[in-house]
Write a protein that holds these residues in place. Structure first.
Motif, PDB file in Angstrom:
ATOM      1  N   THR A  23     -20.625   6.805  22.868  1.00 32.00           N
ATOM      2  CA  THR A  23     -21.359   7.072  21.638  1.00 32.00           C
ATOM      3  C   THR A  23     -22.844   6.819  21.874  1.00 32.00           C
ATOM      4  OG1 THR A  23     -19.447   6.432  20.325  1.00 32.00           O
ATOM      5  CG2 THR A  23     -21.576   6.465  19.195  1.00 32.00           C
ATOM      6  N   HIS A  24     -23.666   7.775  21.474  1.00 32.87           N
ATOM      7  CA  HIS A  24     -25.123   7.684  21.613  1.00 32.87           C
ATOM      8  C   HIS A  24     -25.746   7.863  20.229  1.00 32.87           C
ATOM      9  CE1 HIS A  24     -24.633   7.958  25.945  1.00 32.87           C
ATOM     10  NE2 HIS A  24     -23.759   8.908  25.710  1.00 32.87           N
ATOM     11  N   THR A  25     -26.826   7.157  19.983  1.00 34.23           N
ATOM     12  CA  THR A  25     -27.524   7.278  18.705  1.00 34.23           C
ATOM     13  C   THR A  25     -28.953   7.750  18.943  1.00 34.23           C
ATOM     14  OG1 THR A  25     -28.216   4.966  18.770  1.00 34.23           O
ATOM     15  CG2 THR A  25     -26.179   5.452  17.591  1.00 34.23           C
ATOM     16  N   SER A  32     -30.815   8.576  11.110  1.00 37.41           N
ATOM     17  CA  SER A  32     -30.155   8.206  12.353  1.00 37.41           C
ATOM     18  C   SER A  32     -28.892   9.034  12.534  1.00 37.41           C
ATOM     19  CB  SER A  32     -29.787   6.724  12.340  1.00 37.41           C
ATOM     20  OG  SER A  32     -30.956   5.942  12.320  1.00 37.41           O
ATOM     21  N   TYR A  33     -28.651   9.429  13.775  1.00 38.46           N
ATOM     22  CA  TYR A  33     -27.490  10.237  14.117  1.00 38.46           C
ATOM     23  C   TYR A  33     -26.700   9.541  15.211  1.00 38.46           C
ATOM     24  CZ  TYR A  33     -30.101  13.918  11.729  1.00 38.46           C
ATOM     25  OH  TYR A  33     -30.791  14.645  10.812  1.00 38.46           O
ATOM     26  N   ARG A  61     -36.903  -0.173  18.346  1.00 38.03           N
ATOM     27  CA  ARG A  61     -35.532   0.206  18.066  1.00 38.03           C
ATOM     28  C   ARG A  61     -35.327   0.387  16.565  1.00 38.03           C
ATOM     29  NH1 ARG A  61     -32.097  -0.318  22.198  1.00 38.03           N
ATOM     30  NH2 ARG A  61     -30.309  -0.627  20.845  1.00 38.03           N
ATOM     31  N   VAL A  62     -34.455   1.288  16.202  1.00 37.41           N
ATOM     32  CA  VAL A  62     -34.086   1.475  14.805  1.00 37.41           C
ATOM     33  C   VAL A  62     -33.199   0.310  14.417  1.00 37.41           C
ATOM     34  CG1 VAL A  62     -32.875   2.955  13.173  1.00 37.41           C
ATOM     35  CG2 VAL A  62     -34.229   3.968  15.002  1.00 37.41           C
ATOM     36  N   ARG A  63     -33.537  -0.338  13.339  1.00 32.72           N
ATOM     37  CA  ARG A  63     -32.778  -1.516  12.918  1.00 32.72           C
ATOM     38  C   ARG A  63     -31.942  -1.214  11.694  1.00 32.72           C
ATOM     39  NH1 ARG A  63     -36.274  -6.582  14.409  1.00 32.72           N
ATOM     40  NH2 ARG A  63     -37.554  -5.638  15.997  1.00 32.72           N
ATOM     41  N   LYS A  64     -30.811  -1.847  11.639  1.00 35.20           N
ATOM     42  CA  LYS A  64     -29.958  -1.725  10.463  1.00 35.20           C
ATOM     43  C   LYS A  64     -30.519  -2.641   9.384  1.00 35.20           C
ATOM     44  CE  LYS A  64     -25.810  -0.722  13.021  1.00 35.20           C
ATOM     45  NZ  LYS A  64     -24.456  -1.116  13.369  1.00 35.20           N
TER      46      LYS A  64
END
Length: 108
Positions: A23-25, A32-33, A61-64
């Motif tokens: 799985t890659h984001t 986000s994908y 980095r994209v953070r939750k």
């Protein structure tokens, strides 16, 4: 009765079985994908993104979104109550504006 469970890993791009799929984001315009790709498809994606990545700036980095702790929620409730009494307009839910938090801190 015997049961056999088989897990198949499928490449989202090709629709084919791929034992080494991962799985890659990625994110584009704030969305986000996530995609499951085998090694060949992942290489294709990297080649397609390559020129854009080289020309772009890294911003981290994209953070939750993080959950607020119970004490932070309690603080927000106290700040809202104070702010309403002090004449500030604040919503009953959501983030308390920084200027309201600052005014509360100065008052206490």
């Amino acid at each position: 009765m015997a049961q056999k469970i088989v897990t198949l890993y499928i490449d989202d791009l090709t629709g084919e079985e791929a034992q080494e799929a991962a799985t890659h984001t990625f994110s584009l315009d704030g969305v986000s994908y996530e995609i499951d790709l085998g090694p060949n498809s992942y290489e294709q994606m990297l080649q397609a993104f390559g020129p854009f990545i080289k020309a772009s700036r890294k911003v981290g980095r994209v953070r939750k979104p993080r959950q607020l702790s119970a004490s932070r929620r309690d603080d927000s409730a106290a700040i809202r109550a104070w702010a309403k009494g002090a004449g500030y307009e604040v919503s009953n839910r959501g983030r308390v504006p920084a200027e309201v938090r600052e005014a509360y801190a100065k008052a206490h």
